[in-house]
Design a protein around this motif. Structure first.
Motif, PDB file in Angstrom:
ATOM      1  N   MET A   1     -25.624  -0.705 -29.198  1.00 49.75           N
ATOM      2  CA  MET A   1     -25.516   0.646 -29.687  1.00 49.75           C
ATOM      3  C   MET A   1     -24.092   1.150 -29.480  1.00 49.75           C
ATOM      4  O   MET A   1     -23.508   0.983 -28.422  1.00 49.75           O
ATOM      5  N   THR A   2     -23.533   1.766 -30.489  1.00 49.12           N
ATOM      6  CA  THR A   2     -22.181   2.301 -30.419  1.00 49.12           C
ATOM      7  C   THR A   2     -22.201   3.656 -29.725  1.00 49.12           C
ATOM      8  O   THR A   2     -22.991   4.529 -30.063  1.00 49.12           O
ATOM      9  N   LEU A   3     -21.322   3.795 -28.758  1.00 45.75           N
ATOM     10  CA  LEU A   3     -21.180   5.057 -28.051  1.00 45.75           C
ATOM     11  C   LEU A   3     -20.292   5.982 -28.880  1.00 45.75           C
ATOM     12  O   LEU A   3     -19.304   5.548 -29.454  1.00 45.75           O
ATOM     13  N   ARG A   4     -20.668   7.230 -28.981  1.00 49.58           N
ATOM     14  CA  ARG A   4     -19.849   8.200 -29.714  1.00 49.58           C
ATOM     15  C   ARG A   4     -18.512   8.395 -29.005  1.00 49.58           C
ATOM     16  O   ARG A   4     -18.413   8.291 -27.790  1.00 49.58           O
ATOM     17  N   ARG A   5     -17.497   8.702 -29.782  1.00 48.50           N
ATOM     18  CA  ARG A   5     -16.137   8.870 -29.272  1.00 48.50           C
ATOM     19  C   ARG A   5     -16.074   9.896 -28.136  1.00 48.50           C
ATOM     20  O   ARG A   5     -15.466   9.652 -27.094  1.00 48.50           O
ATOM     21  N   GLU A   6     -16.676  11.043 -28.361  1.00 51.40           N
ATOM     22  CA  GLU A   6     -16.638  12.108 -27.355  1.00 51.40           C
ATOM     23  C   GLU A   6     -17.298  11.673 -26.055  1.00 51.40           C
ATOM     24  O   GLU A   6     -16.799  11.967 -24.975  1.00 51.40           O
ATOM     25  N   ALA A   7     -18.419  10.984 -26.168  1.00 56.68           N
ATOM     26  CA  ALA A   7     -19.131  10.524 -24.975  1.00 56.68           C
ATOM     27  C   ALA A   7     -18.309   9.472 -24.228  1.00 56.68           C
ATOM     28  O   ALA A   7     -18.217   9.503 -22.994  1.00 56.68           O
ATOM     29  N   LEU A   9     -15.025   9.062 -24.261  1.00 56.61           N
ATOM     30  CA  LEU A   9     -13.889   9.712 -23.614  1.00 56.61           C
ATOM     31  C   LEU A   9     -14.319  10.580 -22.436  1.00 56.61           C
ATOM     32  O   LEU A   9     -13.590  10.680 -21.442  1.00 56.61           O
ATOM     33  N   GLU A  10     -15.478  11.189 -22.523  1.00 60.10           N
ATOM     34  CA  GLU A  10     -15.966  12.004 -21.408  1.00 60.10           C
ATOM     35  C   GLU A  10     -16.219  11.136 -20.171  1.00 60.10           C
ATOM     36  O   GLU A  10     -15.874  11.525 -19.054  1.00 60.10           O
ATOM     37  N   HIS A  11     -16.793   9.956 -20.379  1.00 61.46           N
ATOM     38  CA  HIS A  11     -17.019   9.031 -19.253  1.00 61.46           C
ATOM     39  C   HIS A  11     -15.683   8.610 -18.637  1.00 61.46           C
ATOM     40  O   HIS A  11     -15.541   8.588 -17.416  1.00 61.46           O
ATOM     41  N   VAL A  12     -14.715   8.263 -19.486  1.00 61.45           N
ATOM     42  CA  VAL A  12     -13.398   7.863 -18.988  1.00 61.45           C
ATOM     43  C   VAL A  12     -12.752   9.028 -18.242  1.00 61.45           C
ATOM     44  O   VAL A  12     -12.194   8.848 -17.151  1.00 61.45           O
ATOM     45  N   LYS A  13     -12.852  10.227 -18.799  1.00 58.08           N
ATOM     46  CA  LYS A  13     -12.250  11.412 -18.171  1.00 58.08           C
ATOM     47  C   LYS A  13     -12.832  11.673 -16.786  1.00 58.08           C
ATOM     48  O   LYS A  13     -12.097  11.935 -15.833  1.00 58.08           O
ATOM     49  N   GLU A  14     -14.157  11.585 -16.679  1.00 52.78           N
ATOM     50  CA  GLU A  14     -14.814  11.799 -15.389  1.00 52.78           C
ATOM     51  C   GLU A  14     -14.373  10.763 -14.365  1.00 52.78           C
ATOM     52  O   GLU A  14     -14.056  11.092 -13.228  1.00 52.78           O
ATOM     53  N   ALA A  49     -18.094  -3.663 -31.528  1.00 48.46           N
ATOM     54  CA  ALA A  49     -19.268  -3.023 -32.134  1.00 48.46           C
ATOM     55  C   ALA A  49     -19.895  -1.979 -31.209  1.00 48.46           C
ATOM     56  O   ALA A  49     -20.606  -1.087 -31.678  1.00 48.46           O
ATOM     57  N   CYS A  50     -19.620  -2.060 -29.923  1.00 48.28           N
ATOM     58  CA  CYS A  50     -20.163  -1.097 -28.952  1.00 48.28           C
ATOM     59  C   CYS A  50     -19.289   0.145 -28.811  1.00 48.28           C
ATOM     60  O   CYS A  50     -19.739   1.150 -28.264  1.00 48.28           O
ATOM     61  N   LEU A  51     -18.046   0.047 -29.272  1.00 43.81           N
ATOM     62  CA  LEU A  51     -17.076   1.120 -29.051  1.00 43.81           C
ATOM     63  C   LEU A  51     -16.993   2.061 -30.248  1.00 43.81           C
ATOM     64  O   LEU A  51     -17.291   1.665 -31.374  1.00 43.81           O
ATOM     65  N   PRO A  52     -16.527   3.291 -30.012  1.00 44.32           N
ATOM     66  CA  PRO A  52     -16.255   4.185 -31.142  1.00 44.32           C
ATOM     67  C   PRO A  52     -15.240   3.522 -32.076  1.00 44.32           C
ATOM     68  O   PRO A  52     -14.380   2.756 -31.624  1.00 44.32           O
ATOM     69  N   ALA A 102     -17.644  -1.523 -19.351  1.00 42.49           N
ATOM     70  CA  ALA A 102     -18.718  -2.337 -18.768  1.00 42.49           C
ATOM     71  C   ALA A 102     -20.075  -1.684 -18.981  1.00 42.49           C
ATOM     72  O   ALA A 102     -21.040  -2.357 -19.365  1.00 42.49           O
ATOM     73  N   ASP A 103     -20.156  -0.386 -18.754  1.00 41.56           N
ATOM     74  CA  ASP A 103     -21.418   0.317 -18.956  1.00 41.56           C
ATOM     75  C   ASP A 103     -21.826   0.334 -20.430  1.00 41.56           C
ATOM     76  O   ASP A 103     -23.003   0.231 -20.761  1.00 41.56           O
ATOM     77  N   THR A 104     -20.835   0.454 -21.302  1.00 41.69           N
ATOM     78  CA  THR A 104     -21.094   0.467 -22.740  1.00 41.69           C
ATOM     79  C   THR A 104     -21.563  -0.897 -23.224  1.00 41.69           C
ATOM     80  O   THR A 104     -22.476  -0.995 -24.046  1.00 41.69           O
ATOM     81  N   ALA A 105     -20.945  -1.948 -22.708  1.00 39.46           N
ATOM     82  CA  ALA A 105     -21.238  -3.313 -23.156  1.00 39.46           C
ATOM     83  C   ALA A 105     -22.586  -3.818 -22.650  1.00 39.46           C
ATOM     84  O   ALA A 105     -23.268  -4.562 -23.340  1.00 39.46           O
ATOM     85  N   GLY A 106     -22.955  -3.459 -21.439  1.00 37.58           N
ATOM     86  CA  GLY A 106     -24.170  -3.991 -20.827  1.00 37.58           C
ATOM     87  C   GLY A 106     -23.874  -5.292 -20.090  1.00 37.58           C
ATOM     88  O   GLY A 106     -22.835  -5.929 -20.277  1.00 37.58           O
ATOM     89  N   GLU A 107     -24.803  -5.680 -19.245  1.00 31.80           N
ATOM     90  CA  GLU A 107     -24.600  -6.826 -18.350  1.00 31.80           C
ATOM     91  C   GLU A 107     -24.367  -8.149 -19.081  1.00 31.80           C
ATOM     92  O   GLU A 107     -23.497  -8.921 -18.702  1.00 31.80           O
TER      93      GLU A 107
END
Length: 131
Positions: A1-7, A9-14, A49-52, A102-107
Motif C-alpha cells: 500500500m502506498t503511503l500518502r505524501r503528507e502522512a 512526511l509527517e512520520h519523518v517530521k515526528e 511502489a510503497c512511497l508517495p 522501514a515501517d512503510t515497506a514492512g518486514e
C-alpha cells in the motif's frame, strides 16, 4: 500500500523533530536519493511502489552508486548533501527517513532491502537484526 505524501512526511517530521516542512522534505529527498543509488531490481521497484509518487521517482532516479557505501559513509554522504549538516545531524536525518521507510515497506521487503546493503544498515533503519 502506498503511503500518502503528507502522512509519509509527517512520520519523518515526528521522528526527525524537524521544525519546518522544508527541513523534513530536504532530509527525505536526500536520503531517498542515496538509498535509491544502492538498491537494484525488483526490490527497488517494490519499495518505490510503497512511497508517495514524488519520493518514488527520487528513489528510482537512474543514478547508481559505484560501490555500496558502508553505513558510516552513507551518513557522511548525507551530511555532504545537506547544507550545514554534520555527521551527527545527518545520522538523525538518515534515521528519521529510513525508519519511516522501514515501517512503510514492512518486514518482508525490509529484509530484502537489507540483503542488498552492507552490514550495519539494519541500525540505520531502526530494525537491528540478530547476529
Amino acid at each position: 500500500m502506498t503511503l500518502r505524501r503528507e502522512a509519509f512526511l509527517e512520520h519523518v517530521k515526528e521522528r526527525g523533530e524537524y521544525s519546518t516542512p522544508e527541513e523534513t522534505e530536504r532530509a527525505a529527498r536526500v536520503v531517498l536519493a542515496l538509498l535509491g543509488a544502492h538498491l537494484v531490481g525488483e526490490v527497488r521497484a517494490q519499495l518505490a511502489a510503497c512511497l508517495p509518487e514524488d519520493f518514488a521517482l527520487i528513489l528510482l532516479n537512474p543514478l547508481q552508486s559505484a560501490e555500496p557505501l558502508p553505513p558510516e559513509r552513507f551518513v557522511r554522504a548525507t551530511a555532504a548533501w545537506i547544507e550545514g549538516a554534520t555527521e551527527q545531524t545527518a545520522t538523525w536525518d538518515v534515521s528519521a527517513v529510513l525508519s519511516t521507510v522501514a515501517d512503510t515497506a514492512g518486514e518482508d521487503l525490509l529484509g530484502q532491502i537489507l540483503l542488498q546493503l552492507p552490514t550495519g544498515y539494519d541500525l540505520l533503519f531502526g530494525h537491528p537484526q540478530p547476529t
